[in-house]
Design a protein around this motif. Structure first.
Motif, mmCIF file in Angstrom:
data_model
loop_
_atom_site.group_PDB
_atom_site.id
_atom_site.type_symbol
_atom_site.label_atom_id
_atom_site.label_comp_id
_atom_site.label_asym_id
_atom_site.label_seq_id
_atom_site.Cartn_x
_atom_site.Cartn_y
_atom_site.Cartn_z
ATOM 1 N N UNK A 55 8.192 90.448 80.881
ATOM 2 C CA UNK A 55 9.095 91.228 81.723
ATOM 3 C C UNK A 55 9.203 90.608 83.115
ATOM 4 N N UNK A 56 10.362 90.741 83.701
ATOM 5 C CA UNK A 56 10.569 90.244 85.061
ATOM 6 C C UNK A 56 9.730 91.057 86.041
ATOM 7 N N UNK A 57 9.315 90.400 87.130
ATOM 8 C CA UNK A 57 8.460 91.063 88.111
ATOM 9 C C UNK A 57 9.124 92.302 88.696
ATOM 10 N N UNK A 58 10.437 92.211 88.984
ATOM 11 C CA UNK A 58 11.092 93.369 89.587
ATOM 12 C C UNK A 58 11.150 94.550 88.620
ATOM 13 N N UNK A 59 11.243 94.255 87.310
ATOM 14 C CA UNK A 59 11.213 95.327 86.320
ATOM 15 C C UNK A 59 9.878 96.057 86.374
ATOM 16 N N UNK A 60 8.786 95.296 86.421
ATOM 17 C CA UNK A 60 7.455 95.895 86.404
ATOM 18 C C UNK A 60 7.158 96.619 87.717
ATOM 19 N N UNK A 61 7.603 96.057 88.844
ATOM 20 C CA UNK A 61 7.408 96.745 90.121
ATOM 21 C C UNK A 61 8.135 98.075 90.133
ATOM 22 N N UNK A 62 9.326 98.087 89.563
ATOM 23 C CA UNK A 62 10.102 99.318 89.486
ATOM 24 C C UNK A 62 9.433 100.319 88.552
ATOM 25 N N UNK A 63 8.936 99.838 87.409
ATOM 26 C CA UNK A 63 8.354 100.732 86.401
ATOM 27 C C UNK A 63 7.035 101.342 86.867
ATOM 28 N N UNK A 64 6.174 100.527 87.496
ATOM 29 C CA UNK A 64 4.846 100.999 87.894
ATOM 30 C C UNK A 64 4.783 101.413 89.354
ATOM 31 N N UNK A 65 5.776 101.003 90.136
ATOM 32 C CA UNK A 65 5.801 101.297 91.566
ATOM 33 C C UNK A 65 4.536 100.785 92.263
ATOM 34 N N UNK A 66 4.285 99.489 92.046
ATOM 35 C CA UNK A 66 3.133 98.826 92.652
ATOM 36 C C UNK A 66 3.607 97.541 93.313
#
Length: 510
Positions: free
Chosen positions: A242-253
């Motif tokens: 997964x792209x980093x921005x996807x994971x940052x958005x999903x986990x809010x970290x």
């Protein structure tokens, strides 16, 4: 009340189907001129242990529709969370520790105790908090799904797609043998074992066999994208794709956390099994204050087998399997049962050996998986009489010692006639007849079965097929005098295990 109960629970019998296995195989997969005992031929080292695998492309494993692996966890080793495309049966050959299964949709029933000086809140605080908030009093109280204790001899059932982790908190290495039922109807990918890791950046244990086979996934692969100086590479953990921005958005970290989530900061040698410095601190039942009572043994404290009533219920003709009497929900399901050396085996002969079985009647979740297992011990020169399994393949794992094993196919050909030694695995196809005679002081074995309620038919001894034939049928089928036919039926008074036999002492029939 019944309607509320139906809405509030997910019963196993609603998940069972007429046949829990998609077995059947392609033409000639189970046609053998000779069976071969298999040894693991691949080892992947990790920081905290290693994983060995047997080649799933071997014809024997293709016939049974299964794959096999062995895992060793050293002191303070954590097997990182993963899920699989096939149901798993995990047998603990050695050691003890903790494990967890994460059932999607089930609540987090284990909550860390309130911090000292803080009053316990009956309602969990909001999960929303500011990144970088350092005030301990405002930190989120940890909660998670149930943590189980495992011991030597336990059989652990892991459904398809359910995340699993394991940890060794003892000095003794943990050794487990895992069967993956790739032919299960719960696996709708190809019949190849896959591990979907949730952490790390390690080699997939079965990947090399897939590359050798030359098979390709049945889905379109997307080439890595390059965005500025950043190349988004595919990795071996599910988040690394997964792209980093996807994971940052999903986990809010923050970005650093996402990099660790994707396994970008991993050392190559860490692998699928990592060592936890100082030990793993997890909430489990044995952490409670027991100063007011004498502490029970770990086996007593964590034995799910004893904590649940052994009700077998009534058979439901409309669905496969028995109701368990408690209408067990998926979130509170028992997932382990001790199968090892027992003071109360199912079959026991003090001069020959013992056998213990675990099937869906003992552990209802096995009815969902369509699997079962047996653990047996045969003493030196004793024999397990010729027999066959009516409705399942058998995967025999020699745990200790050695035995002379013979297997016969439908044409009366002896397709296996060798000594099965410790570490060997032998696949006995459905209906093939097999017999074993121990060559060491104690021959100990594990037998995985590809049905949740397998049936065994003995060919010799009391209550065997020959014993239950009319004497006239035996005499005329084998062209024997009546006296010899009677001896063939009645001379062996044992049902399964036969003590050492002195051939010289046999009195010839005139």
């Amino acid at each position: 009340m019944e309607m509320l109960k139906a809405e509030a629970t997910l019963q196993y019998d609603t998940l069972l189907v007429a046949s829990p296995s998609g077995r059947g195989g392609e033409e000639n997969e189970c046609q053998f001129q000779r069976l071969n005992a298999q040894r693991p031929d691949n080892r992947i080292e990790s920081e905290g242990g290693y994983i060995e695998t047997w080649n799933p492309n071997n014809q024997e494993f293709q016939c049974a529709g299964v794959a096999l692996s062995r895992t060793v966890l050293r002191r303070n080793a954590l097997r990182r969370p993963f899920y699989s495309n096939a149901p798993l049966e995990i047998y603990v050959q050695q050691g003890s520790g903790y494990f967890g299964l994460i059932f999607p949709g089930c609540p987090s029933t284990y909550e860390e105790p309130a911090q000292e000086g803080r009053r316990y809140q009956s309602q969990k605080p909001s999960r929303r908090f500011q990144v970088g908030q350092d005030d301990p009093s405002q930190q989120q109280q940890d909660s998670h799904q149930k943590v189980h204790r495992f011991d030597e001899g336990d059989l652990i059932a892991v459904p398809t797609g359910v995340a699993f982790w394991m940890y060794n908190d003892e000095d003794t290495d943990v050794v487990t043998v895992t069967l993956s039922d790739t032919s299960s109807i719960h696996n709708q990918l190809d019949q190849f074992p896959r591990r979907f890791y949730l952490a790390g950046n390690q080699e997939q244990e079965f990947l090399r066999y897939q590359q050798q086979q030359g098979s390709r996934p049945h889905y379109r692969q997307i080439s890595p994208r390059v965005r500025g100086d950043e190349q988004e590479n595919e990795g071996s953990n599910i988040f690394s794709g997964f792209a980093q921005e996807f994971l940052q958005h999903a986990f809010q970290v923050d970005r650093q956390t996402v990099e660790n989530l994707r396994g970008e900061n991993e050392r190559e040698e860490q692998g699928a099994i990592v060592t936890v410095k100082g030990g793993l601190r997890i909430l489990s039942p044995d952490e409670e204050d027991e100063s007011s009572r004498s502490p029970p043994s770990r086996r007593e404290e964590f034995d799910e087998d004893r904590s649940r009533p052994q009700q077998r219920g009534k058979y439901d003709e409309n669905r496969r399997g028995y109701k368990n009497g408690i209408e067990e929900t998926i979130c509170s399901a028992s997932v382990k049962k001790n199968l090892g050396r027992s003071s109360n085996p199912d079959i026991y002969n003090p001069q020959a050996g013992s056998l213990r079985s675990v099937n869906e009647l003992d552990l209802p979740i096995l009815g969902w998986l369509g699997l079962s297992a047996q653990h047996g011990t045969i003493y030196r020169n004793a024999m397990f009489v010729p027999h066959y399994t009516l409705n399942a393949h058998t995967i025999v794992v020699a745990l200790n010692g050695r035995a002379h094993v013979q297997v016969v196919d439908s044409n009366g050909n002896r397709v296996y006639d060798e000594e099965l030694q410790e570490g060997h695995v032998l696949v006995v196809p459905q209906n093939f007849a097999v017999a074993a005679k121990a060559q060491s002081e104690n021959y100990e074995y594990l037998a995985f079965k590809t049905d949740s309620r397998p049936s065994i038919a003995n060919l010799a001894g009391e209550n065997s097929i020959i014993d239950n034939l009319p004497e006239e049928v035996v005499a005329n089928s084998y062209r024997l005098p009546r006296e010899q036919a009677r001896q063939l039926k009645n001379n062996n008074p044992f049902k399964f295990f036969v003590p050492p036999f002195d051939h010289q002492s046999m009195r010839e029939v005139a």
